[in-house]
Design a protein around this motif. Sequence first.
Motif, mmCIF file in Angstrom:
data_model
loop_
_atom_site.group_PDB
_atom_site.id
_atom_site.type_symbol
_atom_site.label_atom_id
_atom_site.label_comp_id
_atom_site.label_asym_id
_atom_site.label_seq_id
_atom_site.Cartn_x
_atom_site.Cartn_y
_atom_site.Cartn_z
ATOM 1 N N ASN A 1 1.078 25.402 1.541
ATOM 2 C CA ASN A 1 -0.088 24.917 0.803
ATOM 3 C C ASN A 1 0.247 24.657 -0.669
ATOM 4 O OD1 ASN A 1 -2.913 24.170 0.854
ATOM 5 N ND2 ASN A 1 -3.228 25.947 -0.450
ATOM 6 N N ASP A 2 1.185 25.404 -1.238
ATOM 7 C CA ASP A 2 1.630 25.135 -2.613
ATOM 8 C C ASP A 2 2.265 23.755 -2.701
ATOM 9 O OD1 ASP A 2 0.876 27.743 -3.346
ATOM 10 O OD2 ASP A 2 2.878 28.531 -2.905
ATOM 11 N N VAL A 3 3.076 23.425 -1.713
ATOM 12 C CA VAL A 3 3.718 22.106 -1.659
ATOM 13 C C VAL A 3 2.649 21.029 -1.496
ATOM 14 C CG1 VAL A 3 5.314 20.643 -0.356
ATOM 15 C CG2 VAL A 3 5.851 23.066 -0.716
ATOM 16 N N ARG A 4 1.709 21.284 -0.601
ATOM 17 C CA ARG A 4 0.588 20.352 -0.382
ATOM 18 C C ARG A 4 -0.151 20.072 -1.685
ATOM 19 N NH1 ARG A 4 -4.977 22.056 0.770
ATOM 20 N NH2 ARG A 4 -6.128 20.194 1.351
ATOM 21 N N MET A 5 -0.494 21.110 -2.403
ATOM 22 C CA MET A 5 -1.260 20.940 -3.642
ATOM 23 C C MET A 5 -0.452 20.205 -4.705
ATOM 24 S SD MET A 5 -4.159 21.890 -2.767
ATOM 25 C CE MET A 5 -4.897 21.548 -4.344
ATOM 26 N N ALA A 6 0.851 20.427 -4.751
ATOM 27 C CA ALA A 6 1.700 19.697 -5.701
ATOM 28 C C ALA A 6 1.700 18.209 -5.388
ATOM 29 C CB ALA A 6 3.119 20.259 -5.676
ATOM 30 N N ASP B 1 -3.413 7.236 -3.118
ATOM 31 C CA ASP B 1 -4.115 7.912 -2.022
ATOM 32 C C ASP B 1 -3.203 8.921 -1.344
ATOM 33 O OD1 ASP B 1 -6.469 6.426 -2.358
ATOM 34 O OD2 ASP B 1 -5.725 4.838 -1.049
ATOM 35 N N VAL B 2 -3.834 9.929 -0.751
ATOM 36 C CA VAL B 2 -3.101 10.968 -0.034
ATOM 37 C C VAL B 2 -3.647 11.080 1.381
ATOM 38 C CG1 VAL B 2 -2.548 13.428 0.077
ATOM 39 C CG2 VAL B 2 -2.703 12.300 -2.134
ATOM 40 N N LEU B 3 -2.753 11.036 2.346
ATOM 41 C CA LEU B 3 -3.104 11.359 3.720
ATOM 42 C C LEU B 3 -2.815 12.843 3.884
ATOM 43 C CD1 LEU B 3 -3.913 10.717 6.595
ATOM 44 C CD2 LEU B 3 -1.566 9.969 7.018
ATOM 45 N N ASP B 4 -3.864 13.637 3.950
ATOM 46 C CA ASP B 4 -3.721 15.092 3.975
ATOM 47 C C ASP B 4 -3.522 15.590 5.402
ATOM 48 O OD1 ASP B 4 -3.721 17.778 3.485
ATOM 49 O OD2 ASP B 4 -5.613 17.801 2.377
ATOM 50 N N LEU B 5 -2.295 15.534 5.866
ATOM 51 C CA LEU B 5 -1.968 15.973 7.218
ATOM 52 C C LEU B 5 -2.035 17.491 7.350
ATOM 53 C CD1 LEU B 5 0.976 13.559 8.003
ATOM 54 C CD2 LEU B 5 -1.400 13.390 8.756
ATOM 55 N N TYR C 1 0.864 -1.178 0.000
ATOM 56 C CA TYR C 1 0.000 0.000 0.000
ATOM 57 C C TYR C 1 0.898 1.224 0.000
ATOM 58 C CZ TYR C 1 -3.304 3.537 1.406
ATOM 59 O OH TYR C 1 -4.063 4.679 1.453
ATOM 60 N N ILE C 2 0.857 1.969 -1.071
ATOM 61 C CA ILE C 2 1.685 3.157 -1.248
ATOM 62 C C ILE C 2 0.771 4.370 -1.171
ATOM 63 C CG2 ILE C 2 3.228 4.389 -2.812
ATOM 64 C CD1 ILE C 2 3.796 1.572 -4.081
ATOM 65 N N PHE C 3 1.161 5.331 -0.351
ATOM 66 C CA PHE C 3 0.375 6.559 -0.282
ATOM 67 C C PHE C 3 1.303 7.740 -0.047
ATOM 68 C CE2 PHE C 3 0.681 5.006 4.016
ATOM 69 C CZ PHE C 3 0.786 6.129 4.814
ATOM 70 N N TYR C 4 0.833 8.917 -0.401
ATOM 71 C CA TYR C 4 1.565 10.153 -0.161
ATOM 72 C C TYR C 4 0.995 10.815 1.086
ATOM 73 C CZ TYR C 4 3.484 10.226 -4.957
ATOM 74 O OH TYR C 4 4.147 9.946 -6.114
ATOM 75 N N MET C 5 1.819 11.622 1.735
ATOM 76 C CA MET C 5 1.378 12.422 2.872
ATOM 77 C C MET C 5 1.764 13.867 2.620
ATOM 78 S SD MET C 5 2.250 10.077 6.231
ATOM 79 C CE MET C 5 3.912 10.693 6.307
ATOM 80 N N ILE D 1 -0.723 16.549 -3.831
ATOM 81 C CA ILE D 1 -2.056 16.040 -4.166
ATOM 82 C C ILE D 1 -2.207 15.847 -5.671
ATOM 83 C CG2 ILE D 1 -4.507 16.650 -4.182
ATOM 84 C CD1 ILE D 1 -4.007 17.927 -1.379
ATOM 85 N N GLU D 2 -1.747 16.801 -6.447
ATOM 86 C CA GLU D 2 -1.850 16.690 -7.909
ATOM 87 C C GLU D 2 -0.993 15.536 -8.450
ATOM 88 O OE1 GLU D 2 -3.936 18.257 -10.021
ATOM 89 O OE2 GLU D 2 -4.821 19.043 -8.182
ATOM 90 N N THR D 3 0.200 15.369 -7.898
ATOM 91 C CA THR D 3 1.068 14.261 -8.317
ATOM 92 C C THR D 3 0.434 12.923 -7.969
ATOM 93 O OG1 THR D 3 3.023 15.643 -8.015
ATOM 94 C CG2 THR D 3 3.378 13.276 -8.119
#
Length: 91
Positions: free
Chosen positions: A39-44, A55-59, A12-16, A46-48
């Motif tokens: 937030n710019d880093v966060r959005m990059a 999946d993304v764990l949006d901390l 299970y691979i996910f981004y945070m 999420i888009e990637t």
Amino acid sequence: MKHLKQTCPDSYIFYMTPYKENYSGYTHQSKNEANYYLNDVRMAIIETAKIYDIDVLDLYKYGRFEENTKEGNILIHITSLKQKVNLIKKF
């Protein structure tokens, strides 16, 4: 990422995303050395993740720190029940 998904198909691979807060003085209102807000880093991230269908764990949105000074630990809380359930289902 494609190679990783092919070589580890059962993983299970996910981004945070990064947290909005920390204890080093850097805040979500600060810019990094490349002149980006957190937030710019966060959005990059999420888009990637969308590109690779990961999946993304949006901390940034759902996470927070709680410092336990007696034990010297920092606890990580995920404040969204949806995020918790989605993570638990994957494991």
